[in-house]
Design a protein around this motif. Sequence first.
Motif, PDB file in Angstrom:
ATOM      1  N   CYS A  88      45.032  35.210  36.017  1.00 36.23           N
ATOM      2  CA  CYS A  88      44.790  35.951  37.254  1.00 36.23           C
ATOM      3  C   CYS A  88      45.489  35.256  38.418  1.00 36.23           C
ATOM      4  O   CYS A  88      45.295  34.061  38.643  1.00 36.23           O
ATOM      5  CB  CYS A  88      43.292  36.035  37.521  1.00 36.23           C
ATOM      6  SG  CYS A  88      42.885  36.956  39.023  1.00 36.23           S
ATOM      7  N   THR A  89      46.286  36.022  39.147  1.00 34.46           N
ATOM      8  CA  THR A  89      46.990  35.444  40.297  1.00 34.46           C
ATOM      9  C   THR A  89      46.043  35.169  41.458  1.00 34.46           C
ATOM     10  O   THR A  89      46.407  34.467  42.395  1.00 34.46           O
ATOM     11  CB  THR A  89      48.155  36.349  40.757  1.00 34.46           C
ATOM     12  OG1 THR A  89      47.633  37.631  41.104  1.00 34.46           O
ATOM     13  CG2 THR A  89      49.198  36.492  39.659  1.00 34.46           C
ATOM     14  N   ASN A  90      44.833  35.710  41.392  1.00 28.74           N
ATOM     15  CA  ASN A  90      43.772  35.397  42.367  1.00 28.74           C
ATOM     16  C   ASN A  90      42.750  34.468  41.713  1.00 28.74           C
ATOM     17  O   ASN A  90      41.572  34.524  42.015  1.00 28.74           O
ATOM     18  CB  ASN A  90      43.075  36.679  42.836  1.00 28.74           C
ATOM     19  CG  ASN A  90      43.945  37.540  43.699  1.00 28.74           C
ATOM     20  OD1 ASN A  90      44.800  37.045  44.425  1.00 28.74           O
ATOM     21  ND2 ASN A  90      43.759  38.847  43.613  1.00 28.74           N
ATOM     22  N   GLY A  91      43.217  33.613  40.831  1.00 29.15           N
ATOM     23  CA  GLY A  91      42.374  32.810  39.956  1.00 29.15           C
ATOM     24  C   GLY A  91      41.213  32.090  40.592  1.00 29.15           C
ATOM     25  O   GLY A  91      40.075  32.272  40.180  1.00 29.15           O
ATOM     26  N   ASP A  92      41.466  31.262  41.598  1.00 29.10           N
ATOM     27  CA  ASP A  92      40.383  30.480  42.192  1.00 29.10           C
ATOM     28  C   ASP A  92      39.342  31.381  42.846  1.00 29.10           C
ATOM     29  O   ASP A  92      38.145  31.137  42.735  1.00 29.10           O
ATOM     30  CB  ASP A  92      40.926  29.493  43.225  1.00 29.10           C
ATOM     31  CG  ASP A  92      41.735  28.376  42.584  1.00 29.10           C
ATOM     32  OD1 ASP A  92      41.580  28.147  41.371  1.00 29.10           O
ATOM     33  OD2 ASP A  92      42.516  27.733  43.299  1.00 29.10           O
ATOM     34  N   LYS A  93      39.810  32.409  43.523  1.00 30.03           N
ATOM     35  CA  LYS A  93      38.909  33.313  44.226  1.00 30.03           C
ATOM     36  C   LYS A  93      37.975  34.024  43.240  1.00 30.03           C
ATOM     37  O   LYS A  93      36.759  33.970  43.391  1.00 30.03           O
ATOM     38  CB  LYS A  93      39.732  34.335  45.013  1.00 30.03           C
ATOM     39  CG  LYS A  93      38.928  35.333  45.796  1.00 30.03           C
ATOM     40  CD  LYS A  93      39.885  36.229  46.572  1.00 30.03           C
ATOM     41  CE  LYS A  93      39.200  37.349  47.274  1.00 30.03           C
ATOM     42  NZ  LYS A  93      40.146  38.184  48.012  1.00 30.03           N
ATOM     43  N   VAL A  94      38.550  34.673  42.221  1.00 29.78           N
ATOM     44  CA  VAL A  94      37.703  35.425  41.297  1.00 29.78           C
ATOM     45  C   VAL A  94      36.922  34.510  40.357  1.00 29.78           C
ATOM     46  O   VAL A  94      35.824  34.872  39.928  1.00 29.78           O
ATOM     47  CB  VAL A  94      38.485  36.509  40.527  1.00 29.78           C
ATOM     48  CG1 VAL A  94      39.003  37.575  41.459  1.00 29.78           C
ATOM     49  CG2 VAL A  94      39.592  35.927  39.708  1.00 29.78           C
ATOM     50  N   ALA A  95      37.451  33.324  40.069  1.00 27.95           N
ATOM     51  CA  ALA A  95      36.673  32.366  39.275  1.00 27.95           C
ATOM     52  C   ALA A  95      35.402  31.986  40.040  1.00 27.95           C
ATOM     53  O   ALA A  95      34.340  31.815  39.434  1.00 27.95           O
ATOM     54  CB  ALA A  95      37.507  31.129  38.961  1.00 27.95           C
ATOM     55  N   GLY A  96      35.502  31.896  41.354  1.00 28.03           N
ATOM     56  CA  GLY A  96      34.314  31.635  42.172  1.00 28.03           C
ATOM     57  C   GLY A  96      33.284  32.742  42.027  1.00 28.03           C
ATOM     58  O   GLY A  96      32.082  32.476  41.954  1.00 28.03           O
ATOM     59  N   TYR A  97      33.754  33.985  41.965  1.00 30.23           N
ATOM     60  CA  TYR A  97      32.837  35.117  41.743  1.00 30.23           C
ATOM     61  C   TYR A  97      32.140  34.966  40.393  1.00 30.23           C
ATOM     62  O   TYR A  97      30.938  35.207  40.264  1.00 30.23           O
ATOM     63  CB  TYR A  97      33.567  36.456  41.756  1.00 30.23           C
ATOM     64  CG  TYR A  97      34.354  36.815  42.990  1.00 30.23           C
ATOM     65  CD1 TYR A  97      34.146  36.204  44.222  1.00 30.23           C
ATOM     66  CD2 TYR A  97      35.328  37.807  42.923  1.00 30.23           C
ATOM     67  CE1 TYR A  97      34.879  36.565  45.333  1.00 30.23           C
ATOM     68  CE2 TYR A  97      36.063  38.183  44.027  1.00 30.23           C
ATOM     69  CZ  TYR A  97      35.836  37.559  45.235  1.00 30.23           C
ATOM     70  OH  TYR A  97      36.573  37.932  46.331  1.00 30.23           O
ATOM     71  N   ASP A  98      32.935  34.593  39.381  1.00 31.21           N
ATOM     72  CA  ASP A  98      32.372  34.430  38.037  1.00 31.21           C
ATOM     73  C   ASP A  98      31.306  33.343  38.007  1.00 31.21           C
ATOM     74  O   ASP A  98      30.204  33.560  37.495  1.00 31.21           O
ATOM     75  CB  ASP A  98      33.471  34.063  37.031  1.00 31.21           C
ATOM     76  CG  ASP A  98      34.445  35.199  36.770  1.00 31.21           C
ATOM     77  OD1 ASP A  98      34.040  36.367  36.819  1.00 31.21           O
ATOM     78  OD2 ASP A  98      35.628  34.894  36.515  1.00 31.21           O
ATOM     79  N   TRP A  99      31.637  32.161  38.552  1.00 28.80           N
ATOM     80  CA  TRP A  99      30.698  31.040  38.492  1.00 28.80           C
ATOM     81  C   TRP A  99      29.428  31.325  39.291  1.00 28.80           C
ATOM     82  O   TRP A  99      28.333  30.948  38.872  1.00 28.80           O
ATOM     83  CB  TRP A  99      31.370  29.738  38.932  1.00 28.80           C
ATOM     84  CG  TRP A  99      32.405  29.328  37.925  1.00 28.80           C
ATOM     85  CD1 TRP A  99      33.758  29.313  38.086  1.00 28.80           C
ATOM     86  CD2 TRP A  99      32.174  28.926  36.576  1.00 28.80           C
ATOM     87  NE1 TRP A  99      34.380  28.918  36.923  1.00 28.80           N
ATOM     88  CE2 TRP A  99      33.431  28.675  35.974  1.00 28.80           C
ATOM     89  CE3 TRP A  99      31.029  28.745  35.806  1.00 28.80           C
ATOM     90  CZ2 TRP A  99      33.577  28.264  34.648  1.00 28.80           C
ATOM     91  CZ3 TRP A  99      31.177  28.326  34.475  1.00 28.80           C
ATOM     92  CH2 TRP A  99      32.427  28.095  33.925  1.00 28.80           C
ATOM     93  N   LYS A 100      29.557  32.007  40.406  1.00 30.37           N
ATOM     94  CA  LYS A 100      28.373  32.359  41.209  1.00 30.37           C
ATOM     95  C   LYS A 100      27.505  33.364  40.443  1.00 30.37           C
ATOM     96  O   LYS A 100      26.278  33.246  40.431  1.00 30.37           O
ATOM     97  CB  LYS A 100      28.812  32.922  42.570  1.00 30.37           C
ATOM     98  CG  LYS A 100      27.676  33.166  43.515  1.00 30.37           C
ATOM     99  CD  LYS A 100      27.077  31.873  44.027  1.00 30.37           C
ATOM    100  CE  LYS A 100      26.053  32.169  45.103  1.00 30.37           C
ATOM    101  NZ  LYS A 100      25.364  30.979  45.545  1.00 30.37           N
ATOM    102  N   THR A 101      28.158  34.329  39.793  1.00 26.41           N
ATOM    103  CA  THR A 101      27.413  35.304  38.984  1.00 26.41           C
ATOM    104  C   THR A 101      26.679  34.606  37.848  1.00 26.41           C
ATOM    105  O   THR A 101      25.489  34.855  37.620  1.00 26.41           O
ATOM    106  CB  THR A 101      28.369  36.377  38.421  1.00 26.41           C
ATOM    107  OG1 THR A 101      29.012  37.044  39.505  1.00 26.41           O
ATOM    108  CG2 THR A 101      27.626  37.395  37.565  1.00 26.41           C
ATOM    109  N   LEU A 102      27.382  33.731  37.149  1.00 22.06           N
ATOM    110  CA  LEU A 102      26.752  32.990  36.053  1.00 22.06           C
ATOM    111  C   LEU A 102      25.554  32.184  36.559  1.00 22.06           C
ATOM    112  O   LEU A 102      24.472  32.212  35.953  1.00 22.06           O
ATOM    113  CB  LEU A 102      27.770  32.057  35.390  1.00 22.06           C
ATOM    114  CG  LEU A 102      28.853  32.728  34.552  1.00 22.06           C
ATOM    115  CD1 LEU A 102      29.980  31.751  34.253  1.00 22.06           C
ATOM    116  CD2 LEU A 102      28.272  33.298  33.269  1.00 22.06           C
ATOM    117  N   GLU A 103      25.746  31.493  37.682  1.00 21.62           N
ATOM    118  CA  GLU A 103      24.675  30.672  38.249  1.00 21.62           C
ATOM    119  C   GLU A 103      23.448  31.510  38.594  1.00 21.62           C
ATOM    120  O   GLU A 103      22.323  31.177  38.225  1.00 21.62           O
ATOM    121  CB  GLU A 103      25.196  29.965  39.493  1.00 21.62           C
ATOM    122  CG  GLU A 103      24.158  29.143  40.222  1.00 21.62           C
ATOM    123  CD  GLU A 103      24.673  28.606  41.553  1.00 21.62           C
ATOM    124  OE1 GLU A 103      23.836  28.390  42.446  1.00 21.62           O
ATOM    125  OE2 GLU A 103      25.896  28.406  41.707  1.00 21.62           O
TER     126      GLU A 103
END
Length: 153
Positions: A88-103
């Motif tokens: 993903c070219t927006n990797g850090d941004k969307v990874a943050g969405y993923d980790w927050k969702t998981l948390e």
Amino acid sequence: MYAAEVALRRFPGFTDERKCMVKGMENYRIRAHHGMCLAFFKGRGYSKEFVEHMDMIKRALEKNPKVCIVAETDKICGYCPNNSSGICTNGDKVAGYDWKTLELCGLEAGTEMGWKEFEGLVKENILDAGKRKSVCGDCQWDSLCYRNILEDA
């Protein structure tokens, strides 16, 4: 202990994708934050192809298959213009969405469960709890999700 669990403990550097493949879940890998995207999806997106693909996946998930929740590109990302060879070219941004969702859902990347169970966790812990904006409020689709919330109210 299942053989897959033994493999995962022996090889802790596996990516989420590899964990899902070891567990036999390669067909329905779902990015954690896509649990919210799917809740608000109403046939709009980056392109006609993306919309058709998202709709196909949403219909398949309605049958409640087992899914593996990941924090990296998934099946939905296949037609996203931000997907560059699986990255993903927006990797850090969307990874943050993923980790927050998981948390917020109390999960770890690589967790497998039925789609409806994951959908319920997202609804209860994020959407109904009013925490969507804290997870992905800076997403380019935020206004669309907000409109969909108003339409459904």
